[in-house]
Design a protein around this motif. Sequence first.
Motif, PDB file in Angstrom:
ATOM      1  N   ASP A 112      -8.299  64.025  54.860  1.00 41.50           N
ATOM      2  CA  ASP A 112      -9.700  64.106  55.255  1.00 41.50           C
ATOM      3  C   ASP A 112      -9.918  63.159  56.437  1.00 41.50           C
ATOM      4  OD1 ASP A 112     -12.449  63.903  55.593  1.00 41.50           O
ATOM      5  OD2 ASP A 112     -12.866  63.407  53.499  1.00 41.50           O
ATOM      6  N   PHE A 113     -10.091  63.736  57.624  1.00 44.49           N
ATOM      7  CA  PHE A 113     -10.252  62.959  58.850  1.00 44.49           C
ATOM      8  C   PHE A 113     -11.704  62.584  59.142  1.00 44.49           C
ATOM      9  CE2 PHE A 113      -6.135  64.863  59.481  1.00 44.49           C
ATOM     10  CZ  PHE A 113      -5.433  63.911  60.206  1.00 44.49           C
ATOM     11  N   SER A 114     -12.647  62.931  58.264  1.00 44.32           N
ATOM     12  CA  SER A 114     -14.067  62.769  58.576  1.00 44.32           C
ATOM     13  C   SER A 114     -14.496  61.312  58.752  1.00 44.32           C
ATOM     14  CB  SER A 114     -14.939  63.452  57.523  1.00 44.32           C
ATOM     15  OG  SER A 114     -14.789  62.829  56.262  1.00 44.32           O
ATOM     16  N   LYS A 115     -13.752  60.358  58.209  1.00 47.73           N
ATOM     17  CA  LYS A 115     -14.137  58.951  58.339  1.00 47.73           C
ATOM     18  C   LYS A 115     -13.085  58.120  59.069  1.00 47.73           C
ATOM     19  CE  LYS A 115     -17.181  59.157  54.422  1.00 47.73           C
ATOM     20  NZ  LYS A 115     -17.406  58.884  53.036  1.00 47.73           N
ATOM     21  N   VAL A 116     -12.181  58.795  59.772  1.00 44.36           N
ATOM     22  CA  VAL A 116     -11.168  58.063  60.536  1.00 44.36           C
ATOM     23  C   VAL A 116     -11.856  57.337  61.680  1.00 44.36           C
ATOM     24  CG1 VAL A 116      -9.170  58.334  62.069  1.00 44.36           C
ATOM     25  CG2 VAL A 116      -9.265  59.584  59.913  1.00 44.36           C
ATOM     26  N   HIS A 117     -11.511  56.053  61.846  1.00 43.90           N
ATOM     27  CA  HIS A 117     -12.147  55.244  62.878  1.00 43.90           C
ATOM     28  C   HIS A 117     -11.143  54.528  63.765  1.00 43.90           C
ATOM     29  CE1 HIS A 117     -11.383  51.761  60.280  1.00 43.90           C
ATOM     30  NE2 HIS A 117     -11.766  52.548  59.294  1.00 43.90           N
ATOM     31  N   PRO A 130      11.488  52.803  61.747  1.00 42.99           N
ATOM     32  CA  PRO A 130      11.033  53.826  62.701  1.00 42.99           C
ATOM     33  C   PRO A 130       9.620  53.524  63.192  1.00 42.99           C
ATOM     34  CG  PRO A 130      10.769  54.620  60.475  1.00 42.99           C
ATOM     35  CD  PRO A 130      11.412  53.248  60.369  1.00 42.99           C
ATOM     36  N   HIS A 131       9.165  54.269  64.176  1.00 41.75           N
ATOM     37  CA  HIS A 131       7.794  54.155  64.668  1.00 41.75           C
ATOM     38  C   HIS A 131       6.877  54.866  63.672  1.00 41.75           C
ATOM     39  CE1 HIS A 131       4.606  55.404  67.811  1.00 41.75           C
ATOM     40  NE2 HIS A 131       4.319  54.217  67.345  1.00 41.75           N
ATOM     41  N   ILE A 132       5.972  54.119  63.050  1.00 44.85           N
ATOM     42  CA  ILE A 132       5.077  54.670  62.034  1.00 44.85           C
ATOM     43  C   ILE A 132       3.633  54.498  62.502  1.00 44.85           C
ATOM     44  CG2 ILE A 132       4.255  54.463  59.646  1.00 44.85           C
ATOM     45  CD1 ILE A 132       7.110  55.493  59.799  1.00 44.85           C
ATOM     46  N   VAL A 133       2.853  55.564  62.356  1.00 47.57           N
ATOM     47  CA  VAL A 133       1.442  55.548  62.716  1.00 47.57           C
ATOM     48  C   VAL A 133       0.632  55.859  61.467  1.00 47.57           C
ATOM     49  CG1 VAL A 133      -0.337  56.766  64.028  1.00 47.57           C
ATOM     50  CG2 VAL A 133       1.850  56.234  65.090  1.00 47.57           C
ATOM     51  N   SER A 134      -0.466  55.135  61.258  1.00 49.44           N
ATOM     52  CA  SER A 134      -1.392  55.476  60.185  1.00 49.44           C
ATOM     53  C   SER A 134      -2.804  55.545  60.768  1.00 49.44           C
ATOM     54  CB  SER A 134      -1.313  54.470  59.028  1.00 49.44           C
ATOM     55  OG  SER A 134      -1.649  53.178  59.471  1.00 49.44           O
ATOM     56  N   PHE A 135      -3.679  56.243  60.061  1.00 52.56           N
ATOM     57  CA  PHE A 135      -5.047  56.461  60.525  1.00 52.56           C
ATOM     58  C   PHE A 135      -6.006  55.666  59.661  1.00 52.56           C
ATOM     59  CE2 PHE A 135      -2.549  60.001  61.925  1.00 52.56           C
ATOM     60  CZ  PHE A 135      -2.966  60.161  63.240  1.00 52.56           C
ATOM     61  N   ASP A 136      -6.734  54.756  60.288  1.00 56.19           N
ATOM     62  CA  ASP A 136      -7.698  53.920  59.577  1.00 56.19           C
ATOM     63  C   ASP A 136      -8.858  54.781  59.099  1.00 56.19           C
ATOM     64  OD1 ASP A 136      -6.053  51.814  60.404  1.00 56.19           O
ATOM     65  OD2 ASP A 136      -7.251  51.462  62.208  1.00 56.19           O
ATOM     66  N   GLY A 137      -9.129  54.765  57.803  1.00 52.50           N
ATOM     67  CA  GLY A 137     -10.228  55.539  57.231  1.00 52.50           C
ATOM     68  C   GLY A 137      -9.836  56.926  56.755  1.00 52.50           C
ATOM     69  N   LEU A 138      -8.584  57.306  56.915  1.00 53.47           N
ATOM     70  CA  LEU A 138      -8.132  58.627  56.466  1.00 53.47           C
ATOM     71  C   LEU A 138      -8.130  58.669  54.941  1.00 53.47           C
ATOM     72  CD1 LEU A 138      -6.845  61.404  57.264  1.00 53.47           C
ATOM     73  CD2 LEU A 138      -4.627  60.293  56.981  1.00 53.47           C
ATOM     74  N   ALA A 139      -8.852  59.617  54.368  1.00 48.03           N
ATOM     75  CA  ALA A 139      -8.841  59.799  52.918  1.00 48.03           C
ATOM     76  C   ALA A 139      -7.663  60.715  52.573  1.00 48.03           C
ATOM     77  CB  ALA A 139     -10.145  60.404  52.434  1.00 48.03           C
ATOM     78  N   SER A 157       0.913  54.660  49.957  1.00 49.16           N
ATOM     79  CA  SER A 157       0.594  53.532  49.101  1.00 49.16           C
ATOM     80  C   SER A 157      -0.908  53.524  48.865  1.00 49.16           C
ATOM     81  CB  SER A 157       1.031  52.237  49.770  1.00 49.16           C
ATOM     82  OG  SER A 157       0.589  51.140  49.035  1.00 49.16           O
ATOM     83  N   GLY A 158      -1.310  53.821  47.660  1.00 46.03           N
ATOM     84  CA  GLY A 158      -2.740  53.889  47.390  1.00 46.03           C
ATOM     85  C   GLY A 158      -3.376  54.996  48.203  1.00 46.03           C
TER      86      GLY A 158
END
Length: 189
Positions: A112-117, A130-139, A157-158
């Motif tokens: 759910d990208f609706s709250k990604v910031h 490796p190069h890892i990317v995460s999205f802040d606020g991704l549900a 994780s969580g």
Amino acid sequence: MRVAATILLGLMAMNQASAQTADETILYLLSGLRSEPALVEMGLPGERFRMEPLTDGRVGYTRTYHTDKVDVPSATYQFIKTDDCHYDAKITSYEGKAAPYTPVEKAVVELDFSKVHGISERPRTQQYDPHIVSFDGLAVSCKPLAEKGCEGVLLYSGNEIGWLHAGDKPSIEKALGYFQSTYCKGSAF
């Protein structure tokens, strides 16, 4: 006047033709791939993942463990749009000690990208990271399709998820801004 209108319509059509679709944008956000394969270094000499966009009409990519001596299929990630801000990532791994490898559907991860910031990169703290990317606020919600289907498929994780990524942070941020302004307006809180 008629010539000017024709030129204007032609320029508008060219601009629309060059704009990325939601599917192309989500593929880039979750892999760093455009239309060409990429090799992502794993850190150890000669070890990398080959990431290649799917070519059968599905949106996603295959990931293959690649060395100078062998290519071993690792996983397929398929991204299925459920609405403008929600995608399901269907993950299939390939198991076995030798070809032919057996595909095993592992999990469906609801995104759910609706709250990604924003985005975060995991720094390469060890030589083999490796190069890892995460999205802040991704549900995120993971539904296993096999025993331990959500374990080890993604860095999970969580409520956080990380993606092996072939892109660079400025391009990912630009793609996220485009995705949010064009497709997923999201919510303020």
